[in-house]
Design a protein around this motif. Sequence first.
Motif, PDB file in Angstrom:
ATOM      1  N   ILE A  52       0.864  -1.170   0.000  1.00  0.00           N
ATOM      2  CA  ILE A  52       0.000   0.000   0.000  1.00  0.00           C
ATOM      3  C   ILE A  52       0.901   1.220   0.000  1.00  0.00           C
ATOM      4  O   ILE A  52       1.848   1.279   0.796  1.00  0.00           O
ATOM      5  N   LEU A 113     -15.796  -1.067   4.949  1.00  0.00           N
ATOM      6  CA  LEU A 113     -14.505  -1.673   4.595  1.00  0.00           C
ATOM      7  C   LEU A 113     -13.342  -0.773   4.993  1.00  0.00           C
ATOM      8  O   LEU A 113     -12.313  -1.249   5.475  1.00  0.00           O
ATOM      9  N   ALA A 114     -13.498   0.530   4.791  1.00  0.00           N
ATOM     10  CA  ALA A 114     -12.447   1.470   5.185  1.00  0.00           C
ATOM     11  C   ALA A 114     -12.261   1.471   6.697  1.00  0.00           C
ATOM     12  O   ALA A 114     -11.130   1.566   7.190  1.00  0.00           O
ATOM     13  N   SER A 117     -10.328  -1.663   7.683  1.00  0.00           N
ATOM     14  CA  SER A 117      -8.931  -1.476   7.296  1.00  0.00           C
ATOM     15  C   SER A 117      -8.228  -0.519   8.248  1.00  0.00           C
ATOM     16  O   SER A 117      -7.087  -0.750   8.663  1.00  0.00           O
ATOM     17  N   GLN A 118      -8.902   0.563   8.605  1.00  0.00           N
ATOM     18  CA  GLN A 118      -8.292   1.565   9.487  1.00  0.00           C
ATOM     19  C   GLN A 118      -8.098   1.025  10.892  1.00  0.00           C
ATOM     20  O   GLN A 118      -7.115   1.360  11.556  1.00  0.00           O
ATOM     21  N   HIS A 120      -7.349  -2.041  11.554  1.00  0.00           N
ATOM     22  CA  HIS A 120      -6.143  -2.867  11.427  1.00  0.00           C
ATOM     23  C   HIS A 120      -4.876  -2.005  11.449  1.00  0.00           C
ATOM     24  O   HIS A 120      -3.918  -2.321  12.158  1.00  0.00           O
ATOM     25  N   VAL A 121      -4.872  -0.915  10.685  1.00  0.00           N
ATOM     26  CA  VAL A 121      -3.694  -0.040  10.642  1.00  0.00           C
ATOM     27  C   VAL A 121      -3.440   0.584  12.012  1.00  0.00           C
ATOM     28  O   VAL A 121      -2.303   0.613  12.493  1.00  0.00           O
ATOM     29  N   GLY A 142      -5.103   7.570   6.931  1.00  0.00           N
ATOM     30  CA  GLY A 142      -6.251   6.667   6.831  1.00  0.00           C
ATOM     31  C   GLY A 142      -7.431   7.136   7.656  1.00  0.00           C
ATOM     32  O   GLY A 142      -8.580   7.028   7.230  1.00  0.00           O
TER      33      GLY A 142
END
Length: 175
Positions: A52, A113-114, A117-118, A120-121, A142
Amino acid sequence: MAAVPAARRWRPACRPKAVPLKWAWPAYLSAVDQLIYAAGKGYYATQGRLGIPGGPPVTASQYGDTSDVALAQWVLALLGVLSVAMALAAVRPWGGLIPRPLLLLGLWGTATLAAVSQIHVAHEVLVGSGTPGWSGRAALQGAVGLCLWLAMAWLFTRRRGHNATAAVKTARGAE
């Protein structure tokens, strides 16, 4: 004959108009953010690299999980372009021709979904239990992107009342 009334429900009651900039700026900024994401994914696809933009480097062992790296990155770049189109459809007149439930599903589905993902980050930045290399800058970028997308989806959801009121006034004026 029953198909005609059902098809009319999906069409806008009046000609769609662009959303004023004071309400549309989250959508435009989200579109720019997604365009940058798609360009980064396209760049990685041309190099046959995983990862990414702004994220940690991907180790050689992680390439074994993906059979065609370039194809996977091109698909993600295409999803970024689709996100750009969704963001613009929420505020541009041509977006009023898309069935509202379909666009709402796309906006809130992408926001979900964002968010996953965020999370996780943020977990990787704060706890650092997985892949090393996630920076605080990537987490902040993010989070800002997620907030913009959520604001846009919420504004589009709330906009229904204004459009419905305008459509009723237009219909009453035509009588």
